[in-house]
Design an enzyme around this catalytic site. Sequence first.
Site, PDB file in Angstrom:
ATOM      1  N   HIS A   1      -1.425  -1.721   8.903  1.00 26.93           N
ATOM      2  CA  HIS A   1      -1.189  -0.473   9.637  1.00 26.93           C
ATOM      3  C   HIS A   1      -2.329   0.509   9.423  1.00 26.93           C
ATOM      4  CE1 HIS A   1       0.282   1.848   6.089  1.00 26.93           C
ATOM      5  NE2 HIS A   1       0.937   0.748   5.758  1.00 26.93           N
TER       6      HIS A   1
ATOM      7  N   ASP B   1       0.275  -5.882   3.712  1.00 30.65           N
ATOM      8  CA  ASP B   1       0.747  -4.565   3.281  1.00 30.65           C
ATOM      9  C   ASP B   1       1.595  -4.638   2.017  1.00 30.65           C
ATOM     10  OD1 ASP B   1       1.126  -1.812   3.397  1.00 30.65           O
ATOM     11  OD2 ASP B   1       2.811  -1.938   4.793  1.00 30.65           O
TER      12      ASP B   1
ATOM     13  N   HIS C   1       1.807   6.362  -2.268  1.00 25.43           N
ATOM     14  CA  HIS C   1       2.447   7.546  -1.682  1.00 25.43           C
ATOM     15  C   HIS C   1       2.349   8.751  -2.612  1.00 25.43           C
ATOM     16  CE1 HIS C   1       5.159   5.056   1.265  1.00 25.43           C
ATOM     17  NE2 HIS C   1       3.871   4.726   1.320  1.00 25.43           N
TER      18      HIS C   1
ATOM     19  N   GLU D   1       3.111   3.666  10.705  1.00 15.34           N
ATOM     20  CA  GLU D   1       4.039   2.863   9.906  1.00 15.34           C
ATOM     21  C   GLU D   1       4.758   3.734   8.883  1.00 15.34           C
ATOM     22  OE1 GLU D   1       5.198   0.405   6.363  1.00 15.34           O
ATOM     23  OE2 GLU D   1       3.759   2.042   6.504  1.00 15.34           O
ATOM     24  N   GLU D   2       4.038   4.677   8.302  1.00 13.40           N
ATOM     25  CA  GLU D   2       4.585   5.450   7.185  1.00 13.40           C
ATOM     26  C   GLU D   2       5.645   6.460   7.604  1.00 13.40           C
ATOM     27  OE1 GLU D   2       4.047   4.514   4.363  1.00 13.40           O
ATOM     28  OE2 GLU D   2       2.029   3.760   4.063  1.00 13.40           O
TER      29      GLU D   2
ATOM     30  N   ASP E   1      -2.366   3.927   9.554  1.00 10.54           N
ATOM     31  CA  ASP E   1      -2.151   5.241   8.943  1.00 10.54           C
ATOM     32  C   ASP E   1      -2.008   5.156   7.433  1.00 10.54           C
ATOM     33  OD1 ASP E   1       0.261   3.840   9.479  1.00 10.54           O
ATOM     34  OD2 ASP E   1       1.426   5.655   9.102  1.00 10.54           O
TER      35      ASP E   1
ATOM     36  N   ASP F   1      -3.059   1.655   0.661  1.00  5.11           N
ATOM     37  CA  ASP F   1      -1.876   1.351   1.472  1.00  5.11           C
ATOM     38  C   ASP F   1      -2.087   2.048   2.819  1.00  5.11           C
ATOM     39  OD1 ASP F   1       0.616   1.026   2.596  1.00  5.11           O
ATOM     40  OD2 ASP F   1       1.615   2.473   1.294  1.00  5.11           O
TER      41      ASP F   1
END
Length: 481
Positions: free
Chosen positions: A64, A157, A445, A133-134, A66, A103
Amino acid sequence: MDIFLEICRIPRPSGREEKMGEYLMNFAAERGLTARKDEVGNVLISKPASPGYEGCQTVILQAHQDMVCEKDATLDHDFMTQPIETYVEDGWLKARGTTLGADDGMGIAMALAVLDSKEIEHGPVECLFTVSEETGLTGAENLKPGMMNGKMLINLDSEDEGEIFIGCAGGINSSVEFDYKSEAVPAGYMFLRVGVDRLHGGHSGDDIDKGYANANKVLARFLNSVLEKYDLRLISLSGGNLHNAIPRDAEAVIAVPFADREKIRVDFNVFASEVQDEYHVTEREAKFYMETTDPVTECIEQAVARNIIRSVFAVFNGVYAMSMDVPGLVETSSNLARIRTEKGKVSIIASQRSSVESAKYAVQETLAACFRLAGAKVERNDGYPGWAPNTKSELLDIAVRTYKELFGRDPKVRAIHAGLECGLFLTSYPDLDMISIGPTLRGVHSPSERLELATVPMVFDHLLAILRRIGDGSVREQNRP
């Protein structure tokens, strides 16, 4: 790694992946590869097979575009204009005060490295780069049939080298709103800013069972403990940021009678000491603060404020159930992710995950019931499905055998509590055979996100071995009319 460091200079917050999409399209054009972008921003780049591998199965590599954009509270950083500053420490690649974006920047980089190489042996390759995606799996959810042709998909991922993932949890988000009227703060009150920050944070799926504190819950716990002791007035409450991150900080502005100013400070110091003792293993950097702040004339009406504090304190957060089928796997969880105070409204976002669909909705209804009892409005989104494990997968068999040949040991085959896009791919491509792999990441994150450098070549070598094995003639396209 050179490609990943290029990606670190490209702005790509969720929903703002325009520059990343442009980079991918240019990357393909410069190499004479076919590329297309759909209406939501997903990019698919196709590369023909190496000589001699033309009749082999098409493999899809997927990542992904983003990244989660989190930073230390004291850092002045604009993710749309400033690059991610990286450095190496003790074998880990880290970022200075921000999320690293490995990520899923490393997944992008690995796929692009395959596209870039003239030496790697493989059958036809399609590289799919999804958007947002996030923040809700938007790209995967809107992927139309016919975009891809391959029947085998390798998601890049995952966050643990040596582990092959074949299943993931589904998820759903809950939105909570308390409407309130403002009322005057009584005379003779002092105003305090009280909060907690520098908690560990982390991924609300991968890290929900690690024992990290939730800043929103910690702060609500203190406010609830003094709610009956003092005539407390709530001015504002805020904490957390993203729905899929365990909140690292939370803050409230409150007012209490001047006569209670010393007693509430003592209570807060005792509370902070107790919480630090409880979390002395996982939250060593935690900071608690209480300081005077400028006075205001209005506060949240007291009855609603009490309901907000009590319900945030009472609502379930954390691991709800462990899997009965897979030892050590979290089955169901909830994360009280974000709180914001606006004029006339306090809004809350929480996310629920489960590998069991009925349990996902059950834990969401548990949260909804608590907040509705407190007078809030609760809505939920459509969520996304889980990915049921397929232990008879041909791709899994190839991945396990090639890993053992490379490293002399068996990889772990498991499901993950975090959400992956694979479940949504099955909606439009029900015949896909899928696995997920990736290098070792920690602290995703959050600004503590880091990439273990030694695992990058291991995963890339494994990926190339899988591609060669699929392309060595053992897995051929079935060309039937």
